[in-house]
Write a protein that holds these residues in place. Structure first.
Motif, PDB file in Angstrom:
ATOM      1  N   LYS A  59      34.321  42.007  51.844  1.00  0.00           N
ATOM      2  CA  LYS A  59      34.781  40.985  50.895  1.00  0.00           C
ATOM      3  C   LYS A  59      33.848  40.898  49.693  1.00  0.00           C
ATOM      4  N   GLY A  62      34.426  43.850  47.450  1.00  0.00           N
ATOM      5  CA  GLY A  62      35.647  43.501  46.731  1.00  0.00           C
ATOM      6  C   GLY A  62      36.211  44.647  45.908  1.00  0.00           C
ATOM      7  N   ASP A  63      36.389  44.395  44.606  1.00  0.00           N
ATOM      8  CA  ASP A  63      37.028  45.364  43.719  1.00  0.00           C
ATOM      9  C   ASP A  63      36.040  46.282  43.020  1.00  0.00           C
ATOM     10  N   ASP A  65      34.037  49.290  41.680  1.00  0.00           N
ATOM     11  CA  ASP A  65      34.392  50.706  41.554  1.00  0.00           C
ATOM     12  C   ASP A  65      33.364  51.601  42.236  1.00  0.00           C
ATOM     13  N   ALA A  98      36.687  48.370  52.120  1.00  0.00           N
ATOM     14  CA  ALA A  98      36.738  48.044  50.690  1.00  0.00           C
ATOM     15  C   ALA A  98      37.261  49.198  49.839  1.00  0.00           C
ATOM     16  N   PRO A 100      35.814  51.650  47.819  1.00  0.00           N
ATOM     17  CA  PRO A 100      35.382  51.903  46.440  1.00  0.00           C
ATOM     18  C   PRO A 100      35.565  53.387  46.100  1.00  0.00           C
ATOM     19  N   LYS A 101      35.658  53.684  44.815  1.00  0.00           N
ATOM     20  CA  LYS A 101      35.853  55.073  44.395  1.00  0.00           C
ATOM     21  C   LYS A 101      34.592  55.911  44.590  1.00  0.00           C
TER      22      LYS A 101
END
Length: 292
Positions: A59, A62-63, A65, A98, A100-101
């Motif tokens: 969490k 999150g977003d 990258d 999550a 991430p890239k």
């Protein structure tokens, strides 16, 4: 967004600072709100999570990258080795959730060795786990941090003898200043994606140093003559276990045996990229050596 797990440590704060200087957003993921102030001051977003709670960690990521992970040892834990393994499992599970890239993981010199050589072998396991993620993974294998010598400086300055597990005393070992490692990590996070799933990069200082070199630096900084003195191998176990639980002592004993053998806790054979810091040993130690 760049999320930094372990942002309050020397390396994590250095990475966070370098990213903020580059003008990009940084989310500092912490487990202690008391340590948030200096990260907030440089413009970091603050998120709280327990390293061993994969749900809260996912969490917090999150977003983001890109995520930098540093999995620290907790010397005060009853079983530091087991605690470290649990933290690794939790962090990798959080990253899988999550998605991430890009992930940059701080690993250890010697993590390429399949045999059990203590602490580097723990990071060998981490690298294997990270290889299963659906992300561009950067593994940044770090040489030993220069500031790790600081714990014996008061004794060395007081007695004139610098105790060390490095033997022979004149064998140069790879080492790096933590702030240099953080800057190298930030630069790797900022560069374009190579298109490869997994990259392994090594990082060390501008040159290698022996225990004798450390003693010479302490002598110069303290104004007192200090000589390096190897702790006899027969006394390693009792020496380590005076200040730490047996499981952590075992990891460090095996790692020091591997270092002294030479060629194991080092750059992997046929390694690709090696990054070099700029901080010389004496400059890294300058603020750490107590005055006489």
């Amino acid at each position: 967004m760049f999320a930094i797990i372990g942002a309050t440590g020397n390396v994590g704060f250095s990475t966070s600072s370098a990213l903020r200087r580059a003008g990009v957003p940084v989310r500092a993921i912490l487990r202690d709100t008391a340590k948030a102030a200096r990260l907030s001051e440089i413009g970091c977003e603050i998120a709280m999570a327990d390293l061993q709670d994969a749900g809260s960690l996912a969490k917090a990521i999150g977003d983001a990258d890109a995520v930098q992970i540093i999995v620290p040892v907790s010397p005060r834990a009853k079983d530091p080795a087991g605690d470290l393994t649990r933290s690794i499992e939790s962090v990798v599970d959080a990253l899988a959730k999550a998605r991430p890239k890009r992930v940059l993981a701080i690993s250890d010199y010697g993590a390429h060795v399949a045999d059990d050589i203590g602490m580097p072998s723990v990071f060998h396991g981490l690298e294997i786990r990270l290889g299963g993620l659906d992300a561009h993974v950067l593994v940044l294998r770090s040489a030993e941090h220069m500031h790790n010598w600081a714990r014996v400086f008061p004794m060395a300055v007081a007695s004139g003898s610098l105790p060390t597990f490095q033997d022979p005393l004149g064998m140069a070992q790879p080492t790096i200043a933590a702030q240099d490692l953080g800057v190298i990590a930030a630069n790797l996070l900022l560069r374009p994606d190579s298109g490869r799933d997994l990259e392994v990069i090594h990082a060390e200082g501008p040159r290698r140093y022996s225990a004798n070199d450390v003693a010479a630096a302490v002598s110069q900084l303290s104004g007192r003559v200090v000589h390096a003195q190897a702790v006899p191998r027969s006394r390693w176990k009792e020496t380590f276990e005076r200040t730490m639980p047996a499981s952590l002592a075992d990891l460090l004993i095996k790692a020091n045996d591997a270092k002294n053998e030479g060629g194991l806790v080092d750059i992997a054979p046929n390694a690709g990229e090696v990054c070099y810091g700029t901080t010389e040993l004496i400059d890294a130690l300058r603020a750490l050596v107590p005055p006489v």
